[in-house]
Structure formats: C-alpha cells, structure tokens
Scaffold this motif. Structure first.
Motif, PDB file in Angstrom:
ATOM      1  N   GLY A   9       0.806  -1.214   0.000  1.00 37.91           N
ATOM      2  CA  GLY A   9       0.000   0.000   0.000  1.00 37.91           C
ATOM      3  C   GLY A   9       0.837   1.261   0.000  1.00 37.91           C
ATOM      4  O   GLY A   9       0.434   2.284   0.544  1.00 37.91           O
ATOM      5  N   GLY A  10       2.020   1.195  -0.602  1.00 36.10           N
ATOM      6  CA  GLY A  10       2.904   2.348  -0.673  1.00 36.10           C
ATOM      7  C   GLY A  10       3.974   2.384   0.402  1.00 36.10           C
ATOM      8  O   GLY A  10       4.886   3.219   0.346  1.00 36.10           O
ATOM      9  N   MET A  11       3.902   1.504   1.385  1.00 41.11           N
ATOM     10  CA  MET A  11       4.861   1.491   2.496  1.00 41.11           C
ATOM     11  C   MET A  11       5.930   0.441   2.234  1.00 41.11           C
ATOM     12  O   MET A  11       5.625  -0.748   2.093  1.00 41.11           O
ATOM     13  N   PRO A  12       7.216   0.839   2.175  1.00 40.38           N
ATOM     14  CA  PRO A  12       8.268  -0.086   1.760  1.00 40.38           C
ATOM     15  C   PRO A  12       8.729  -1.027   2.868  1.00 40.38           C
ATOM     16  O   PRO A  12       8.781  -0.674   4.046  1.00 40.38           O
ATOM     17  N   THR A  13       9.074  -2.256   2.462  1.00 36.97           N
ATOM     18  CA  THR A  13       9.660  -3.273   3.334  1.00 36.97           C
ATOM     19  C   THR A  13      10.920  -3.799   2.668  1.00 36.97           C
ATOM     20  O   THR A  13      10.905  -4.118   1.480  1.00 36.97           O
ATOM     21  N   ARG A  14      12.002  -3.903   3.430  1.00 33.86           N
ATOM     22  CA  ARG A  14      13.257  -4.472   2.919  1.00 33.86           C
ATOM     23  C   ARG A  14      13.526  -5.766   3.675  1.00 33.86           C
ATOM     24  O   ARG A  14      13.846  -5.747   4.876  1.00 33.86           O
ATOM     25  N   VAL A  15      13.371  -6.898   3.015  1.00 33.74           N
ATOM     26  CA  VAL A  15      13.623  -8.203   3.622  1.00 33.74           C
ATOM     27  C   VAL A  15      15.087  -8.570   3.413  1.00 33.74           C
ATOM     28  O   VAL A  15      15.576  -8.599   2.281  1.00 33.74           O
ATOM     29  N   ILE A  16      15.782  -8.841   4.518  1.00 32.87           N
ATOM     30  CA  ILE A  16      17.198  -9.209   4.470  1.00 32.87           C
ATOM     31  C   ILE A  16      17.292 -10.722   4.380  1.00 32.87           C
ATOM     32  O   ILE A  16      16.968 -11.442   5.326  1.00 32.87           O
ATOM     33  N   LEU A  17      17.721 -11.211   3.229  1.00 32.35           N
ATOM     34  CA  LEU A  17      17.790 -12.647   2.994  1.00 32.35           C
ATOM     35  C   LEU A  17      19.025 -13.267   3.623  1.00 32.35           C
ATOM     36  O   LEU A  17      18.987 -14.407   4.091  1.00 32.35           O
ATOM     37  N   ASP A  18      20.135 -12.556   3.618  1.00 32.78           N
ATOM     38  CA  ASP A  18      21.368 -13.047   4.241  1.00 32.78           C
ATOM     39  C   ASP A  18      22.298 -11.856   4.480  1.00 32.78           C
ATOM     40  O   ASP A  18      22.091 -10.766   3.945  1.00 32.78           O
ATOM     41  N   GLY A  19      23.298 -12.072   5.313  1.00 29.02           N
ATOM     42  CA  GLY A  19      24.287 -11.030   5.560  1.00 29.02           C
ATOM     43  C   GLY A  19      24.043 -10.214   6.813  1.00 29.02           C
ATOM     44  O   GLY A  19      24.782  -9.264   7.092  1.00 29.02           O
ATOM     45  N   THR A 173      -3.569  14.082   2.046  1.00 28.78           N
ATOM     46  CA  THR A 173      -2.164  14.326   1.727  1.00 28.78           C
ATOM     47  C   THR A 173      -1.786  15.798   1.838  1.00 28.78           C
ATOM     48  O   THR A 173      -0.626  16.131   2.091  1.00 28.78           O
ATOM     49  N   ALA A 174      -2.758  16.680   1.680  1.00 31.37           N
ATOM     50  CA  ALA A 174      -2.483  18.110   1.790  1.00 31.37           C
ATOM     51  C   ALA A 174      -2.097  18.507   3.214  1.00 31.37           C
ATOM     52  O   ALA A 174      -1.471  19.554   3.423  1.00 31.37           O
ATOM     53  N   ASN A 175      -2.461  17.657   4.187  1.00 32.34           N
ATOM     54  CA  ASN A 175      -2.238  18.002   5.594  1.00 32.34           C
ATOM     55  C   ASN A 175      -1.218  17.100   6.282  1.00 32.34           C
ATOM     56  O   ASN A 175      -1.172  17.050   7.515  1.00 32.34           O
ATOM     57  N   ILE A 176      -0.398  16.405   5.523  1.00 33.94           N
ATOM     58  CA  ILE A 176       0.540  15.453   6.121  1.00 33.94           C
ATOM     59  C   ILE A 176       1.447  16.120   7.147  1.00 33.94           C
ATOM     60  O   ILE A 176       1.641  15.597   8.249  1.00 33.94           O
ATOM     61  N   GLN A 177       2.002  17.285   6.843  1.00 37.67           N
ATOM     62  CA  GLN A 177       2.921  17.917   7.786  1.00 37.67           C
ATOM     63  C   GLN A 177       2.199  18.345   9.064  1.00 37.67           C
ATOM     64  O   GLN A 177       2.722  18.174  10.169  1.00 37.67           O
ATOM     65  N   ARG A 178       0.979  18.874   8.937  1.00 37.62           N
ATOM     66  CA  ARG A 178       0.217  19.267  10.127  1.00 37.62           C
ATOM     67  C   ARG A 178      -0.113  18.046  10.987  1.00 37.62           C
ATOM     68  O   ARG A 178      -0.013  18.093  12.221  1.00 37.62           O
ATOM     69  N   ASP A 231       3.054   6.356   8.104  1.00 40.00           N
ATOM     70  CA  ASP A 231       2.828   5.084   7.424  1.00 40.00           C
ATOM     71  C   ASP A 231       2.029   5.331   6.151  1.00 40.00           C
ATOM     72  O   ASP A 231       0.936   5.884   6.199  1.00 40.00           O
ATOM     73  N   ARG A 232       2.605   4.932   5.033  1.00 31.89           N
ATOM     74  CA  ARG A 232       1.905   5.093   3.757  1.00 31.89           C
ATOM     75  C   ARG A 232       0.764   4.085   3.630  1.00 31.89           C
ATOM     76  O   ARG A 232      -0.215   4.338   2.935  1.00 31.89           O
ATOM     77  N   SER A 233       0.893   2.948   4.294  1.00 28.22           N
ATOM     78  CA  SER A 233      -0.199   1.981   4.349  1.00 28.22           C
ATOM     79  C   SER A 233      -1.123   2.349   5.508  1.00 28.22           C
ATOM     80  O   SER A 233      -0.804   3.237   6.302  1.00 28.22           O
ATOM     81  N   PRO A 234      -2.260   1.644   5.672  1.00 22.60           N
ATOM     82  CA  PRO A 234      -3.124   1.936   6.815  1.00 22.60           C
ATOM     83  C   PRO A 234      -2.549   1.456   8.149  1.00 22.60           C
ATOM     84  O   PRO A 234      -3.159   1.684   9.187  1.00 22.60           O
ATOM     85  N   LYS A 261      -8.490   3.093   5.376  1.00 24.24           N
ATOM     86  CA  LYS A 261      -7.547   3.610   4.399  1.00 24.24           C
ATOM     87  C   LYS A 261      -6.493   4.478   5.065  1.00 24.24           C
ATOM     88  O   LYS A 261      -6.703   5.036   6.141  1.00 24.24           O
ATOM     89  N   SER A 262      -5.356   4.581   4.398  1.00 22.34           N
ATOM     90  CA  SER A 262      -4.245   5.401   4.876  1.00 22.34           C
ATOM     91  C   SER A 262      -4.425   6.837   4.397  1.00 22.34           C
ATOM     92  O   SER A 262      -5.343   7.148   3.624  1.00 22.34           O
ATOM     93  N   VAL A 263      -3.516   7.686   4.820  1.00 21.38           N
ATOM     94  CA  VAL A 263      -3.582   9.089   4.408  1.00 21.38           C
ATOM     95  C   VAL A 263      -3.391   9.243   2.903  1.00 21.38           C
ATOM     96  O   VAL A 263      -3.872  10.217   2.308  1.00 21.38           O
ATOM     97  N   ILE A 264      -2.729   8.266   2.238  1.00 21.53           N
ATOM     98  CA  ILE A 264      -2.562   8.354   0.782  1.00 21.53           C
ATOM     99  C   ILE A 264      -3.632   7.567   0.038  1.00 21.53           C
ATOM    100  O   ILE A 264      -3.627   7.522  -1.191  1.00 21.53           O
ATOM    101  N   GLY A 265      -4.532   6.892   0.775  1.00 20.23           N
ATOM    102  CA  GLY A 265      -5.657   6.221   0.136  1.00 20.23           C
ATOM    103  C   GLY A 265      -5.524   4.732  -0.063  1.00 20.23           C
ATOM    104  O   GLY A 265      -6.451   4.101  -0.588  1.00 20.23           O
TER     105      GLY A 265
END
Length: 310
Positions: A9-19, A173-178, A231-234, A261-265
């Motif tokens: 839903g627009g919110m990124p996830t980074r899965v670490i497979l190894d290392g 989205t117009a009010n994200i900073q507030r 959070d870009r997702s809900p 829904k999230s702030v971005i829909g």
C-alpha cells in the motif's frame, strides 16, 4: 547483503535474505533485544539514506523457535526495533513466495510479539491474522503544548498506540505535515508523562483518525511511526489496535468486515474474532508488490557507509 524490497500500500519493506548479524540462539525476544542493543549501527545503516528511504521497514529473517513456523522475523525501522509490523508481514509473505519458500495457502510466522498466521491468496494478496490486540485505556486526556487538550485511547496491536480524532484537521495528503507535527507532539507528551502500556511501555505510534470521503471505507487514518515518518499503508498493527478500540466501544462486531484507508488512500480490509484474554484477534488483508532485488554494499571507504544521520 542480499535483500528484496517490496511495498505494501505504498509502504516499503526491505527483507534481508542473508548477511545480517549473528544474534546467537535463544528465544526470539532475546535475539530481538540483542539486535536492539548490540547492532543499532547495522539496522540503521540498512534503512537510512542513501541506501534506504524514508518510511522503510526492515525485516531480518531468523530461525524460528517454534517448528510449526516457516520463518522467524525481526522488524525494525531507522529508529527502533519493532514488536510486529503488519505491512511488513504482508511484504514478507509476498517476498517468500517470490523466492519459492512458500506457496498459496496458510503459513505461520514467528515475530517478537508472537506467532502470526499469513494466508497467501495470490502473488500479491495476503491476509495476516495478528496477535491478540486490545484497548488498554479509554478517553485518556493529555495537554499538548501548542494544541491544547487531546483525548484518545491507548491500545496495543503489536506496537503501542495513542489513537485520537484528527478533527478539525482533515486526514489528506495536503495536511501530512500538520498531522505529523500534531502526532509527534502527542507522542512526546505521552512519553514525558509516562502514559503508555501497563508495564511502562512507551507510546511508539500515534493514530489520528478522520472520516472517509468515500462510502466504501469506514475511516481514513494517519499513522506516525517511531522514526517520525508516517505510514503510507493503513498500518497493520495500528489497524489491529484501532479495531480493538471499536470493538471495546461496541461499534464493531466479530466477523464484521470494514475497510480502513491510509492518508494516501491505500486500503486494508479488516475483521476480527474474540480473543482469549479479553482482546480481539484481528485479520487484515492487503496487497504488496516486489520492487527490487538488490545486493547492499558497505564499502569501508564510503563516507556514508553508516547512513546519513540528520
């Protein structure tokens, strides 16, 4: 370090497979504590710019203790190690399917907050049955400097939330900073006054909820995360905590499905069953999409090897 990036839903996830770092053996709670205390530089470097991006959550794969689980996972953002992450679990399930480690069907995943169940419906769609969630306190009022009195509920959905009405600010989205400024001020006040979980757990997330402009959605929620990003997702753990508050007020029945829904829909479908400890067992459904398969490089001569700290 090999990673797969997705977004839910627009919110990124980074899965670490190894290392990732060697966290030793023992319970997932103990290994999570080791990551938080002994490897802060590692998890920050994975997510901070220029290697990462604002709002990204990391998912470090570990061996589960419970043999019924397909994997164990520890979630973190650039500020803190997390107990659970709903959008991250949806992204993780899609990533595991991409790697051929799970197929369409139901699977158990061990997290620091407890065991959750995922149902992979297709390449992108996942339902997550979360840990038991609950409202901890109702109608808690705090005097927030610059804003006055704010009243909301304290709730747990895998992380700790203060949930309040956003009005008169529209959740858009117009009010994200507030919305972000108010949420940060609320969290700061809660933590300064010791308002949080029953064992002193600090409020790490804030939800500001507003009416939805569309009839297909019950509410539109702005969610502040521990790293100060929204959070870009809900928000999966937030939606769980929010549903627990609705249930406690008699505004949501077991099995009744709603959409948040999230702030971005972007949207989650959500329902619950009653829990065994007075809370609810929420199930949320959302979609994740793979964005990249990468090898992260931490060159010793890179001046921003540890990330950009502002």
């Amino acid at each position: 370090m090999h990673v797969i990036d997705s977004h839910t839903g627009g919110m990124p996830t980074r899965v670490i497979l190894d290392g990732g770092p060697d966290l030793g053996s023992g319970s997932l709670a103990k290994r999570t504590l080791r990551l938080a205390k002994d490897h802060e530089a590692f998890y920050k470097s994975v997510l901070l710019e220029p290697r990462g991006q604002p709002g990204m959550v990391g998912a470090l794969l570990v061996e589960p203790v419970d043999p019924s689980c397909v994997i164990g996972v520890i979630y973190f953002d650039a500020e803190a190690v997390l107990g659970m992450c709903g959008h991250g679990t949806i992204g993780l399930a899609v990533t595991l399917a991409e790697e051929g480690r799970i197929e369409v069907g139901t699977h158990r995943i061990e997290t620091p907050a407890g065991i959750v169940t995922v149902e992979l419906h297709d390449t992108n769609t996942v339902s997550v049955t979360n840990i038991e969630s609950r409202r901890v306190a109702a109608d808690v009022s705090v005097e927030v400097e610059g804003y006055g009195r704010v009243t909301g509920d304290l709730a747990y959905g895998g992380n700790w939330f203060f949930i309040a009405d956003a009005e008169p600010i529209e959740v858009s989205t117009a009010n994200i900073q507030r919305l972000k400024d108010l949420s940060i001020a609320i969290r700061k006040t809660c933590n300064e006054r010791g308002i949080g979980g029953p064992q002193g757990q600090p409020v790490d997330h804030v939800i500001l909820s507003g009416p939805s402009p569309n009839s297909d959605c019950l509410r539109r929620n702005f969610v502040l995360c521990p790293d100060g990003e929204y959070d870009r997702s809900p928000c999966g753990t937030g939606s769980s905590a929010f549903a627990a508050c609705l249930a406690a007020r008699g505004q949501l029945d077991p099995g009744q499905q709603i959409t948040l829904k999230s702030v971005i829909g972007s949207a989650y479908r959500l329902s619950y069953q009653r829990g065994s400890e007075g809370g609810i067992i929420p199930t949320l459904t959302g979609e994740a999409h793979i964005m990249a398969k990468s090898t992260l490089i931490f060159a010793t001569d890179d001046p921003f090897r540890a990330g950009i700290v502002l």
